[in-house]
Write an enzyme that holds these catalytic residues in place. Structure first.
Site, PDB file in Angstrom:
ATOM      1  N   ARG A 243      -8.962   2.896 -13.698  1.00  0.00           N
ATOM      2  CA  ARG A 243      -8.833   3.498 -12.368  1.00  0.00           C
ATOM      3  C   ARG A 243      -9.477   4.881 -12.274  1.00  0.00           C
ATOM      4  NH1 ARG A 243      -4.645   4.867 -10.283  1.00  0.00           N
ATOM      5  NH2 ARG A 243      -5.240   4.498  -8.133  1.00  0.00           N
TER       6      ARG A 243
ATOM      7  N   GLU B 122       4.473  -6.319   1.301  1.00  0.00           N
ATOM      8  CA  GLU B 122       3.947  -6.707  -0.016  1.00  0.00           C
ATOM      9  C   GLU B 122       3.693  -5.509  -0.923  1.00  0.00           C
ATOM     10  OE1 GLU B 122       1.382 -10.440   1.841  1.00  0.00           O
ATOM     11  OE2 GLU B 122       0.377  -8.539   1.428  1.00  0.00           O
ATOM     12  N   PRO B 123       4.720  -4.790  -1.311  1.00  0.00           N
ATOM     13  CA  PRO B 123       4.482  -3.642  -2.203  1.00  0.00           C
ATOM     14  C   PRO B 123       4.130  -4.088  -3.615  1.00  0.00           C
ATOM     15  CG  PRO B 123       6.842  -3.946  -1.841  1.00  0.00           C
ATOM     16  CD  PRO B 123       6.137  -4.972  -0.987  1.00  0.00           C
ATOM     17  N   GLY B 124       3.160  -3.430  -4.220  1.00  0.00           N
ATOM     18  CA  GLY B 124       2.806  -3.692  -5.612  1.00  0.00           C
ATOM     19  C   GLY B 124       2.941  -2.413  -6.416  1.00  0.00           C
ATOM     20  N   ARG B 125       2.013  -1.483  -6.167  1.00  0.00           N
ATOM     21  CA  ARG B 125       1.974  -0.213  -6.886  1.00  0.00           C
ATOM     22  C   ARG B 125       3.316   0.526  -6.862  1.00  0.00           C
ATOM     23  NH1 ARG B 125      -2.660   2.793  -7.050  1.00  0.00           N
ATOM     24  NH2 ARG B 125      -3.364   1.435  -5.376  1.00  0.00           N
TER      25      ARG B 125
ATOM     26  N   GLY C 245       0.783  -1.236   0.000  1.00  0.00           N
ATOM     27  CA  GLY C 245       0.000   0.000   0.000  1.00  0.00           C
ATOM     28  C   GLY C 245       0.810   1.279   0.000  1.00  0.00           C
TER      29      GLY C 245
ATOM     30  N   CYS D 203     -18.087   3.698 -25.389  1.00  0.00           N
ATOM     31  CA  CYS D 203     -19.424   4.275 -25.441  1.00  0.00           C
ATOM     32  C   CYS D 203     -19.939   4.583 -24.038  1.00  0.00           C
ATOM     33  CB  CYS D 203     -20.360   3.320 -26.159  1.00  0.00           C
ATOM     34  SG  CYS D 203     -19.719   2.862 -27.761  1.00  0.00           S
ATOM     35  N   GLU D 204     -19.243   5.464 -23.338  1.00  0.00           N
ATOM     36  CA  GLU D 204     -19.602   5.862 -21.969  1.00  0.00           C
ATOM     37  C   GLU D 204     -19.106   7.286 -21.806  1.00  0.00           C
ATOM     38  OE1 GLU D 204     -20.415   4.078 -19.004  1.00  0.00           O
ATOM     39  OE2 GLU D 204     -20.579   2.100 -19.955  1.00  0.00           O
TER      40      GLU D 204
ATOM     41  N   TYR E 181      -1.893  -1.744 -11.927  1.00  0.00           N
ATOM     42  CA  TYR E 181      -3.347  -1.699 -12.042  1.00  0.00           C
ATOM     43  C   TYR E 181      -3.810  -1.072 -13.361  1.00  0.00           C
ATOM     44  CZ  TYR E 181      -2.522  -2.816  -7.204  1.00  0.00           C
ATOM     45  OH  TYR E 181      -2.047  -3.416  -6.064  1.00  0.00           O
TER      46      TYR E 181
HETATM   47  C1  LIG Z   1      -3.342  -5.086  -3.064  1.00  0.00           C
HETATM   48  C2  LIG Z   1      -2.565  -5.762  -2.020  1.00  0.00           C
HETATM   49  C3  LIG Z   1      -1.202  -5.481  -1.881  1.00  0.00           C
HETATM   50  C4  LIG Z   1      -0.474  -4.462  -2.732  1.00  0.00           C
HETATM   51  O1  LIG Z   1      -0.987  -3.178  -2.590  1.00  0.00           O
HETATM   52  P1  LIG Z   1      -0.248  -1.940  -3.295  1.00  0.00           P
HETATM   53  O2  LIG Z   1      -1.122  -0.794  -2.978  1.00  0.00           O
HETATM   54  O3  LIG Z   1      -0.212  -2.241  -4.754  1.00  0.00           O
HETATM   55  O4  LIG Z   1       1.116  -1.871  -2.719  1.00  0.00           O
HETATM   56  C5  LIG Z   1      -0.504  -6.173  -0.909  1.00  0.00           C
HETATM   57  N1  LIG Z   1      -1.098  -7.095  -0.120  1.00  0.00           N
HETATM   58  C6  LIG Z   1      -2.414  -7.390  -0.242  1.00  0.00           C
HETATM   59  C7  LIG Z   1      -3.015  -8.423   0.640  1.00  0.00           C
HETATM   60  C8  LIG Z   1      -3.191  -6.737  -1.184  1.00  0.00           C
HETATM   61  O5  LIG Z   1      -4.481  -7.030  -1.300  1.00  0.00           O
END
Ligand SMILES: *Cc1c(COP(=O)(O)O)cnc(C)c1O
Length: 466
Positions: free
Chosen positions: A363, A315-318, A273, A394-395, A424
């Site tokens: 998003r 758990e970084p994603g974004r 997050g 078409c929105e 995302y």
């Molecule tokens: C979505 C999610 C993440 C990653 O979140 P980011 O905002 O992309 O860093 C990590 N752990 C869990 C359980 C999630 O659902």
């Protein structure tokens, strides 16, 4: 208007955030990423196109791994970083992350199979999900995943039964909802959770909380190894306060479980997050800062509860994928629309239509997300005008960028890029209006490598059984 509006600037040189690290303007005013010019990319692969700066994405992954490893080594603990695959996963990305020393978080059969087929060892994969299928659980167990994150009480039984069927054991974490919700600069803390994920820490009947009940159920099943407690508090978080509060709550549960059962859980996962810069002038949450602050919070909680400091994971994603990616579009229709006399936005708005839209970036429509866009195929000296980048669907809600200053001489055929779409974007893309999904190209050191093929109309027809 809530976007910070930056005058278009096509001067040569590096661009800086929110663009990928290697993005720069050439002397002719065109953008290059990873040493590859956008005209070359558009000519070779077509538009819309997702472009990933491989060096930037790898560097971001390394920065998180190094920062967490160092900050927790300082307090005598081990840290692991799991890349949250849902942000954007394909086999190339799974390999990059593994090569940079990260593990992979998955939440579905598709994500799990992709990570496995990239050669990621099962032990370095985690499986999440609030509604896991038997197929997902069994594949996870057969491939020896490092942890299955349990999200409900029935899942304790389902995973234990599946392990028994397969004649093995399952390493599990229990996901708790701490009541802490974070996003942007603020976090809120509530006793009641009205959402689908995890098990509450609060005992509504004054007895045992759902989280504690699940933990006791895990300990009662010999097929399950309780490896950790898990918490994920939100997304696009720009302040460490929410992580501090969540760490305190999870550590208190860990101490409570130890007092009741003598079992001190070895690991705490504080989720992902971490926020990024979507607009010029915005800041991102820096890995070193968040690593130091969370290490401090975990140590404080350990002292307060009289327990040892656990190993941790994140758990970084974004924050790894987002800023490393951009979307390249070709401009089509450009339309000036008169605004009502009362509009705070001025007399007119320039609607700039691109060859994609809500199918490649949902998003904006889904979360009212803010993005930055620039004309990237040429330098323009025309003053900026208030523009809205829209798609071809078409929105009327098919908006990619709500408010952005674009050169007043925008025209059909211009190349336009939207920044920070690496997370995302492709992973949430749809085929709405039967628009094939764009491909993904990795750029690095002057070389462009397609890593996800562009879909074609033939791909769509191949699914249609007539
Ligand atoms: C979505 C999610 C993440 C990653 O979140 P980011 O905002 O992309 O860093 C990590 N752990 C869990 C359980 C999630 O659902």
């Amino acid at each position: 208007m809530t976007a910070s509006l930056t005058e278009p600037d096509a001067r040569p040189g590096p661009l800086g955030l929110p663009w990928p690290a290697t993005a720069s303007r050439t002397a002719e005013g065109a953008l290059a990423v990873g040493g590859v010019g956008v005209h070359d990319l558009a000519a070779r692969f077509g538009t819309p196109l997702y472009v990933v700066d491989e060096a930037d994405m790898r560097a971001r992954a390394r920065a998180f791994r190094d920062a967490f490893t160092a900050a927790f080594a300082d307090v005598g603990a081990h840290a692991e970083v799991y890349y949250a695959g849902k942000a954007f996963l394909c086999r190339a990305v799974a390999r990059w992350m593994t090569q940079e020393g990260l593990r992979i978080d998955t939440a579905t059969l598709g994500e799990l199979t992709t990570a496995l087929s990239a050669g990621v060892p099962g032990a370095q994969i985690g499986l999440h999900g609030n509604n896991k299928s038997d197929e997902e659980i069994e594949l996870a167990l057969r491939s020896g995943v490092g942890r299955i994150v349990l999200d409900s009480e029935p899942e304790v039984t389902r995973v234990a039964d599946a392990a028994a069927r397969l004649g093995g054991r399952a390493p599990v974490m229990v996901r708790v909802t701490t009541g802490v919700h974070a996003g942007g600069h603020e976090f809120i803390s509530t006793a009641h959770e009205d959402q689908k994920f995890g098990l509450s820490l609060h005992a509504h009947d004054g007895e045992t909380s759902p989280a504690m009940r699940a933990l006791l159920a895990v300990l009662a099943r010999e097929e399950l190894d309780l490896v950790g407690l898990h918490s994920h508090i939100g997304s696009q978080i720009l302040d460490a306060a929410g992580f501090d509060a969540a760490a305190g709550a999870v550590m208190a549960l860990r101490a409570d479980l130890a007092a009741r059962t003598g079992v001190l859980v070895g690991e705490v996962d504080l989720g992902g997050g971490f926020g990024v810069a979507y607009l010029p002038g915005e800041v991102e949450l820096e890995p070193e800062r968040i690593a130091k602050e969370t290490a401090g919070a975990v140590v404080r909680a350990a002292q307060e509860t009289g327990t040892s400091v656990p190993d941790v994971s994140f758990e970084p994603g974004r924050s790894i994928a987002g800023p490393a990616g951009l979307t390249l579009y070709t401009v089509g229709t450009v339309k000036e629309v008169a605004l009502p006399a009362t509009s705070p936005d001025g007399a007119t708005r320039l609607y700039v239509s691109v060859d994609g839209g809500m199918s490649d970036n949902i998003r904006t429509a889904l979360y009212d997300a803010r993005y930055h866009a620039e004309v990237v195929g040429r330098a323009s000296r025309a003053p900026g005008v208030l523009a809205r980048v829209v798609g071809k669907h078409c929105e009327s809600g098919d908006v990619v960028v709500h408010d952005v200053l674009l050169p007043g001489d925008m025209r059909a055929g211009d190349l336009l890029a939207v920044a920070t779409t690496g997370a995302y974007g492709r992973s949430m893309a749809s085929q709405y209006n039967l628009v094939p999904r764009p491909g993904v190209v990795a750029v690095r050191d002057g070389v462009a490598t397609p890593i996800v093929r562009r879909e074609t109309v033939e791909d769509l027809l191949a699914l249609d059984l007539g």
